[in-house]
Motif scaffolding. Structure first.
Motif, mmCIF file in Angstrom:
data_model
loop_
_atom_site.group_PDB
_atom_site.id
_atom_site.type_symbol
_atom_site.label_atom_id
_atom_site.label_comp_id
_atom_site.label_asym_id
_atom_site.label_seq_id
_atom_site.Cartn_x
_atom_site.Cartn_y
_atom_site.Cartn_z
ATOM 1 N N THR A 178 50.753 47.642 52.510
ATOM 2 C CA THR A 178 51.674 48.759 52.673
ATOM 3 C C THR A 178 52.384 48.690 54.017
ATOM 4 O OG1 THR A 178 49.959 50.203 53.605
ATOM 5 C CG2 THR A 178 50.259 50.258 51.219
ATOM 6 N N SER A 180 54.703 51.064 56.661
ATOM 7 C CA SER A 180 55.115 52.438 56.958
ATOM 8 C C SER A 180 56.630 52.539 57.027
ATOM 9 C CB SER A 180 54.503 52.907 58.282
ATOM 10 O OG SER A 180 55.097 52.207 59.368
ATOM 11 N N LYS A 186 51.414 53.398 59.856
ATOM 12 C CA LYS A 186 50.468 52.684 58.998
ATOM 13 C C LYS A 186 49.249 53.530 58.661
ATOM 14 C CE LYS A 186 48.491 50.257 62.999
ATOM 15 N NZ LYS A 186 49.345 50.992 63.968
ATOM 16 N N ASN A 189 49.345 55.475 55.434
ATOM 17 C CA ASN A 189 49.068 54.717 54.218
ATOM 18 C C ASN A 189 47.579 54.459 54.030
ATOM 19 O OD1 ASN A 189 51.754 54.489 53.303
ATOM 20 N ND2 ASN A 189 52.145 52.782 54.683
ATOM 21 N N ARG A 192 46.117 57.481 52.421
ATOM 22 C CA ARG A 192 46.435 57.652 51.005
ATOM 23 C C ARG A 192 45.919 56.514 50.123
ATOM 24 N NH1 ARG A 192 51.463 59.874 53.283
ATOM 25 N NH2 ARG A 192 52.359 57.781 53.384
ATOM 26 N N THR A 203 43.312 47.392 50.791
ATOM 27 C CA THR A 203 44.582 47.811 51.371
ATOM 28 C C THR A 203 44.718 47.231 52.771
ATOM 29 O OG1 THR A 203 43.689 49.882 52.307
ATOM 30 C CG2 THR A 203 44.573 49.972 50.059
ATOM 31 N N SER A 205 47.476 47.793 55.945
ATOM 32 C CA SER A 205 48.575 48.700 56.295
ATOM 33 C C SER A 205 49.172 48.358 57.651
ATOM 34 C CB SER A 205 48.073 50.147 56.293
ATOM 35 O OG SER A 205 47.495 50.469 55.043
#
Length: 402
Positions: A178, A180, A186, A189, A192, A203, A205
């Motif tokens: 991910t 931002s 970051k 993310n 979430r 993940t 980020s």
């Protein structure tokens, strides 16, 4: 005539929270007054709308009561004071052995400190708030199970800083990378990312170029920092480098789209939600978009900071070279791509989704006819779009059941 122009410029700069000195403001609509800004902030908090998503309405009301001007440091202090109370509560809960309460209080401290620096840390008070936000998030993250870890990847004599969160026992786990956006970070993310962790998806980020802890300003080749991240991913046995999805929203949707083309061989899919592609970067669009009321405040300073532009003229002149069309990328094949936005977006033109949809490889799109930026509307708030549209599509692309 010149004196009058300078007076107008000074008034606009003060009203926009000290808008960049030297920027020509003839194309920027009058910003909200302090009372309008306070009223709009509370209204968004009451309906849990961006950028006050996750803040408690009563906390917002109390913080706004301590703000009497558009001064950036006064803004940062009011939200920072609210955050500090949660930090104190979190430490007390931790000392008492109440880990769950500490976790919840650190989360609220992170959110409030982050809003204190929003949309960009362009004053001493806002910069301090950003530093405190990172500290609060670190405490919050330590209570997550499994907890994410900070990864520092050497890059051009600097480092790329990212939060990596692995599912328990991860070996060859698929990955959602991910990025931002203009005014998020970051850490948002990571917060979430639970929906992916629960499904065995890791993940990773990062802050987009020109924001947060990114080592580069936004430029036509700044996607190379993410190419370096993909190199790093291939060295981690916990991750499956052949099942990587890049997710970008708003400004970072641009980087997701570009990576989907230039790194298509290394990506399983990409999500481009509300991302700039071509028309966004043109002076004609910026002259209109910089006056939008969809954005809460300080839009030009936030956008200019991505490039490091010191004036409106410099910002507008720099933008066109960022266009994927100008770079000759639009008609090239891409990884599978989901395009998401709202037809009434006043920040990024819906025409950018359209030009991407009709270029290069076949793509999928979800457009909310009544939606604004990112596709959000009363019926379709951010959380619903993510839960019903974006996350399920990503899971399917990874070959997992919904």
């Amino acid at each position: 005539m010149l004196t009058a122009r300078r007076a107008v410029l000074a008034a606009a700069a003060a009203a926009a929270l000290a808008l960049s000195q030297g920027a020509a403001s003839a194309q920027i609509a009058p910003p909200r007054t302090i009372e309008e800004l306070k009223a709009e902030s509370q209204a968004r908090a009451d309906r849990n709308a961006y950028p006050l998503t996750g803040l408690k309405a009563d906390d917002v009301r109390a913080a706004l009561a301590n703000i009497n001007s558009l001064d950036r440091d006064e803004w940062a202090k009011a939200w920072g004071d609210a955050a500090m109370r949660y930090m104190q509560q979190a430490r007390a809960a931790e000392a008492a052995g109440n880990a769950q309460q500490a976790h919840e209080d650190y989360l609220m401290a992170w959110r409030l400190y982050s809003f204190a620096r929003w949309p960009t840390p362009n004053s001493p008070g806002k910069q301090k708030a950003y530093e405190l936000a990172l500290d609060a998030f670190g405490h919050y993250a330590s209570h997550l199970d499994p907890a994410p870890t900070i990864v520092r990847i050497p890059f051009d004599g600097k480092e790329i800083v990212g939060w990596l969160r692995l599912p328990k026992g991860a070996v060859g786990a698929p990955l959602v990378l991910t990025i931002s956006a203009l005014d998020s970070r970051k850490e948002d993310n990571v917060e979430r990312g639970e929906v992916f962790i629960r499904r065995g998806i890791a993940t990773f980020s990062f802050d987009m170029p020109g924001t947060g802890q990114a080592p580069l300003r936004g430029d036509a080749d700044s996607e190379r920092m993410f190419s370096r991240v993909l190199d790093y991913v291939a060295t981690r046995p916990e991750l499956d480098a052949k099942r990587v999805i890049v997710q970008g929203g708003s400004w970072s949707g641009y980087w997701a789209a570009k990576l989907g083309i230039v790194e298509r061989e290394r990506l399983k899919a990409v999500v481009v939600q509300g991302g700039p592609i071509h028309n966004y970067f043109q002076p004609e669009w910026q002259s209109k978009a910089l006056g939008t009321r969809e954005y809460l405040f300080d839009l030009f300073p936030a956008r200019a900071s991505v490039y490091g532009a010191g004036s409106l003229e410099e910002f507008v002149a720099f933008g066109p070279k960022m266009s994927l069309k100008a770079q000759g990328l639009l008609d090239r094949p891409s990884a599978p791509m989901l395009l998401v936005n709202g037809n009434r977006d006043t920040q990024v033109p819906i025409a950018d989704l359209d030009v991407m949809l009709h270029s290069g490889s076949p793509k999928e799109a979800w457009v909310n006819p009544d939606g604004g930026h990112m596709g959000r509307s009363t019926e379709w708030p951010d959380g619903k779009i993510f839960a019903k549209i974006v996350a399920p599509w990503m899971v399917r692309q990874l070959g997992l059941s919904e």
